[in-house]
Design an enzyme around this catalytic site. Structure first.
Site, PDB file in Angstrom:
ATOM      1  N   THR A 158      37.584  51.113  47.578  1.00  0.00           N
ATOM      2  CA  THR A 158      38.226  50.787  45.879  1.00  0.00           C
ATOM      3  C   THR A 158      37.573  48.930  45.866  1.00  0.00           C
ATOM      4  O   THR A 158      36.924  48.333  46.339  1.00  0.00           O
ATOM      5  CB  THR A 158      39.638  50.108  45.955  1.00  0.00           C
ATOM      6  OG1 THR A 158      39.912  49.453  47.141  1.00  0.00           O
ATOM      7  CG2 THR A 158      40.279  51.366  46.493  1.00  0.00           C
ATOM      8  N   GLY A 159      36.960  49.155  43.762  1.00  0.00           N
ATOM      9  CA  GLY A 159      36.028  47.651  44.139  1.00  0.00           C
ATOM     10  C   GLY A 159      34.840  48.379  44.219  1.00  0.00           C
ATOM     11  O   GLY A 159      34.156  47.072  44.882  1.00  0.00           O
ATOM     12  N   GLY A 160      34.386  49.128  44.407  1.00  0.00           N
ATOM     13  CA  GLY A 160      32.747  49.308  44.896  1.00  0.00           C
ATOM     14  C   GLY A 160      31.647  50.229  44.417  1.00  0.00           C
ATOM     15  O   GLY A 160      30.776  49.946  44.291  1.00  0.00           O
TER      16      GLY A 160
ATOM     17  N   GLY B 149      29.410  43.356  43.256  1.00  0.00           N
ATOM     18  CA  GLY B 149      29.169  42.618  44.917  1.00  0.00           C
ATOM     19  C   GLY B 149      29.902  43.487  46.537  1.00  0.00           C
ATOM     20  O   GLY B 149      29.001  44.215  46.784  1.00  0.00           O
TER      21      GLY B 149
ATOM     22  N   TYR C  23      46.650  33.869  43.037  1.00  0.00           N
ATOM     23  CA  TYR C  23      45.843  35.161  43.624  1.00  0.00           C
ATOM     24  C   TYR C  23      45.579  35.061  45.122  1.00  0.00           C
ATOM     25  O   TYR C  23      45.505  35.380  46.105  1.00  0.00           O
ATOM     26  CB  TYR C  23      43.912  34.584  43.445  1.00  0.00           C
ATOM     27  CG  TYR C  23      42.648  34.837  44.209  1.00  0.00           C
ATOM     28  CD1 TYR C  23      42.505  36.741  43.655  1.00  0.00           C
ATOM     29  CD2 TYR C  23      41.955  33.830  45.141  1.00  0.00           C
ATOM     30  CE1 TYR C  23      40.966  36.354  44.488  1.00  0.00           C
ATOM     31  CE2 TYR C  23      40.789  34.402  46.021  1.00  0.00           C
ATOM     32  CZ  TYR C  23      41.073  35.579  45.265  1.00  0.00           C
ATOM     33  OH  TYR C  23      39.280  36.489  46.194  1.00  0.00           O
TER      34      TYR C  23
HETATM   35  N1  LIG Z   1      32.749  36.124  46.187  1.00  0.00           N
HETATM   36  C1  LIG Z   1      33.604  35.805  46.384  1.00  0.00           C
HETATM   37  O1  LIG Z   1      33.680  34.318  46.466  1.00  0.00           O
HETATM   38  C2  LIG Z   1      34.960  36.200  47.133  1.00  0.00           C
HETATM   39  C3  LIG Z   1      35.660  35.237  48.305  1.00  0.00           C
HETATM   40  C4  LIG Z   1      36.849  35.985  48.608  1.00  0.00           C
HETATM   41  C5  LIG Z   1      37.396  37.394  48.443  1.00  0.00           C
HETATM   42  N2  LIG Z   1      36.918  37.664  48.112  1.00  0.00           N
HETATM   43  C6  LIG Z   1      37.282  38.865  47.812  1.00  0.00           C
HETATM   44  O2  LIG Z   1      36.242  40.041  47.883  1.00  0.00           O
HETATM   45  C7  LIG Z   1      37.084  41.487  47.194  1.00  0.00           C
HETATM   46  C8  LIG Z   1      35.661  41.433  46.057  1.00  0.00           C
HETATM   47  O3  LIG Z   1      35.315  40.502  44.844  1.00  0.00           O
HETATM   48  P1  LIG Z   1      33.843  40.433  44.456  1.00  0.00           P
HETATM   49  O4  LIG Z   1      33.509  39.236  44.900  1.00  0.00           O
HETATM   50  O5  LIG Z   1      32.905  41.418  45.023  1.00  0.00           O
HETATM   51  O6  LIG Z   1      33.795  40.509  43.112  1.00  0.00           O
HETATM   52  P2  LIG Z   1      33.132  41.664  42.170  1.00  0.00           P
HETATM   53  O7  LIG Z   1      31.696  41.725  41.897  1.00  0.00           O
HETATM   54  O8  LIG Z   1      34.207  41.336  41.038  1.00  0.00           O
HETATM   55  O9  LIG Z   1      33.674  42.777  42.385  1.00  0.00           O
HETATM   56  C9  LIG Z   1      35.539  43.377  42.266  1.00  0.00           C
HETATM   57  C10 LIG Z   1      35.469  44.822  42.641  1.00  0.00           C
HETATM   58  O10 LIG Z   1      36.891  44.737  42.127  1.00  0.00           O
HETATM   59  C11 LIG Z   1      37.140  45.734  40.892  1.00  0.00           C
HETATM   60  N3  LIG Z   1      38.136  45.847  40.466  1.00  0.00           N
HETATM   61  C12 LIG Z   1      38.606  44.819  40.162  1.00  0.00           C
HETATM   62  N4  LIG Z   1      40.249  45.215  39.582  1.00  0.00           N
HETATM   63  C13 LIG Z   1      40.679  46.269  39.910  1.00  0.00           C
HETATM   64  C14 LIG Z   1      41.640  47.209  39.486  1.00  0.00           C
HETATM   65  N5  LIG Z   1      42.251  46.855  39.006  1.00  0.00           N
HETATM   66  N6  LIG Z   1      41.264  48.677  39.831  1.00  0.00           N
HETATM   67  C15 LIG Z   1      39.822  48.998  40.264  1.00  0.00           C
HETATM   68  N7  LIG Z   1      39.298  48.375  40.561  1.00  0.00           N
HETATM   69  C16 LIG Z   1      39.433  46.636  40.443  1.00  0.00           C
HETATM   70  C17 LIG Z   1      35.415  45.398  40.470  1.00  0.00           C
HETATM   71  O11 LIG Z   1      36.002  46.987  39.815  1.00  0.00           O
HETATM   72  P3  LIG Z   1      35.541  47.411  38.117  1.00  0.00           P
HETATM   73  O12 LIG Z   1      34.237  46.107  37.846  1.00  0.00           O
HETATM   74  O13 LIG Z   1      34.238  48.530  38.100  1.00  0.00           O
HETATM   75  O14 LIG Z   1      36.447  47.278  37.355  1.00  0.00           O
HETATM   76  C18 LIG Z   1      34.788  45.821  41.254  1.00  0.00           C
HETATM   77  O15 LIG Z   1      34.583  46.732  41.987  1.00  0.00           O
HETATM   78  C19 LIG Z   1      37.884  40.784  45.960  1.00  0.00           C
HETATM   79  O16 LIG Z   1      39.679  41.230  46.833  1.00  0.00           O
HETATM   80  C20 LIG Z   1      38.189  39.159  46.143  1.00  0.00           C
HETATM   81  O17 LIG Z   1      39.063  39.037  46.287  1.00  0.00           O
HETATM   82  C21 LIG Z   1      35.565  37.293  47.232  1.00  0.00           C
END
Ligand SMILES: NC(=O)c1ccc[n+]([C@@H]2O[C@H](COP(=O)([O-])OP(=O)(O)OC[C@H]3O[C@@H](n4cnc5c(N)ncnc54)[C@H](OP(=O)(O)O)[C@@H]3O)[C@@H](O)[C@H]2O)c1
Length: 249
Positions: free
Chosen positions: A12-14, A17, A150
Site C-alpha cells: 500500500t502506498g506504492g 517514495g 501522526y
Molecule cells: N519519508 C520519511 O521521512 C518517513 C519517515 C518515517 C516514516 N515514514 C512513513 O513511510 C511511509 C511512506 O511514506 P513516504 O515517505 O514514502 O511518503 P510519500 O512519498 O508521500 O508516499 C506516501 C504513499 O502513501 C500513499 N497514500 C497516502 N494516503 C493514502 C491513502 N489514503 N490511501 C492509499 N494510499 C495513500 C501515497 O499514495 P498517493 O500519493 O498515490 O495517493 C504514497 O504512495 C508512510 O507511512 C510514512 O509515514 C516516512
C-alpha cells in the site's frame, strides 16, 4: 539467486517514495507486485516505472470498503499473497490548537485504523509462511511537536505489531515493522507549506542527523526485502529502526 522468486506482494502506498522503491526492489528479486495509491492519476507515473507486470490499484487506505475491494481485486488477479507491506501514510502538520476533528480522523484512519483492517481483511489471502511489514516511524518514540497525532498513530502501530505478531503465529505469518528516520521522499513536500518553509525544515533535519543526511528510499527498501524474505525467518514482532542514528540523540 532472487530472494522473492515466485512470491506475490501487495504494497500500500506504492506510488511514491519508500513504497515505490520497495516495489522496484521486490520486482528485481522476482516477486509479482501489486501497489496502491489514492487515485488512478497518482498511479499513472508508477505504471511507467514498474511496467506491465505490476498490478496498480487505486485504493483508499483509510476506507474499509475500499480495502475490501482491494483484497477482492488482489485475490482475483494474484490468487493469494506471500508479502503484505502496509506503507501508505500521511504526515500533515497538526498543531494542538488548530487541528479539527476531520483532520484528526483522516490522520488516524489512514495511518492506524486502515492498517488494522487491512491486516484483518488480507488474512484469507495470506499463505502460510507469509510476511507482513508495517511502516512505522521514529516519531513513535520521539517528541514530535506539531505532528502529535501522526506520531501517536505510529506508536499505536508499533503496539499493534507486538500484539498481532503473536496472534498470527498459529497461521505461520510473521508480522514486523520498519521504523524510518528522515527519508528523502515527496512526503516533506506534501505538508502544504511554502517552499522556503519546507526547505528550512529539511535543512534543520539534515543538520540534526548524526550522519548529516537524509536516508534514501532504497535504504528502507533493502530492510523491507530482508523482512519479506526467508532471511528473517526467526524475526517476529520486531521493529527495525533505519534512521542514521537520529533516534539515539
Ligand atoms: N519519508 C520519511 O521521512 C518517513 C519517515 C518515517 C516514516 N515514514 C512513513 O513511510 C511511509 C511512506 O511514506 P513516504 O515517505 O514514502 O511518503 P510519500 O512519498 O508521500 O508516499 C506516501 C504513499 O502513501 C500513499 N497514500 C497516502 N494516503 C493514502 C491513502 N489514503 N490511501 C492509499 N494510499 C495513500 C501515497 O499514495 P498517493 O500519493 O498515490 O495517493 C504514497 O504512495 C508512510 O507511512 C510514512 O509515514 C516516512
Amino acid at each position: 539467486m532472487q530472494k522473492l522468486k515466485g512470491k506475490t506482494a501487495l504494497i500500500t502506498g506504492g506510488s511514491s517514495g519508500i513504497g515505490l522503491a520497495t516495489a522496484q526492489l521486490f520486482q528485481a528479486e522476482g516477486a509479482r507486485v501489486a501497489v496502491t495509491g489514492r487515485s488512478a492519476d497518482s498511479l499513472r507515473p508508477t505504471a511507467a516505472i514498474l511496467g506491465e507486470q505490476a498490478l496498480l490499484i487505486p485504493s483508499d487506505a483509510a476506507d474499509l470498503q475500499s480495502i475490501d475491494q482491494l483484497m477482492a481485486e488482489v485475490s482475483g488477479s494474484l490468487g493469494g499473497l506471500d508479502i503484505l507491506l502496509l506503507n501508505a501514510g500521511i504526515a500533515l502538520p497538526a498543531p494542538l490548537e488548530s487541528t479539527n476533528e476531520d483532520q484528526f480522523d483522516t490522520t488516524v484512519d489512514t495511518n492506524f485504523k486502515g492498517v488494522f483492517f487491512a491486516i484483518q481483511k488480507a488474512l484469507p489471502l495470506l499463505r502460510p509462511g507469509s510476511s507482513i511489514i508495517v511502516t512505522t516511524s521514529i516519531t513513535n518514540q520521539l517528541g514530535s511537536p506539531n505532528f502529535s497525532v501522526y506520531a501517536a498513530c505510529k506508536a499505536a502501530l508499533r503496539s499493534l505489531v507486538s500484539s498481532l505478531a503473536l496472534e498470527l503465529i498459529p497461521r505461520q505469518i510473521r508480522l514486523n515493522a520498519v521504523s524510518p528516520g528522515p527519508i528523502a521522499t515527496p512526503m516533506f513536500d506534501r505538508f502544504g507549506l511554502p517552499t522556503e518553509a519546507s526547505q528550512a525544515i529539511k535543512a534543520q533535519i539534515q543538520a540534526k542527523s548524526p550522519i548529516s543526511r537524509f536516508g534514501n528510499p532504497d535504504e528502507i527498501a533493502k530492510v523491507n526485502l530482508f523482512l519479506a524474505s526467508d532471511d528473517s525467518s526467526y524475526i517476529v514482532g520486531e521493529e527495525i529502526v533505519v534512521d542514521g542514528g537520529m533516534s539515539l540523540l
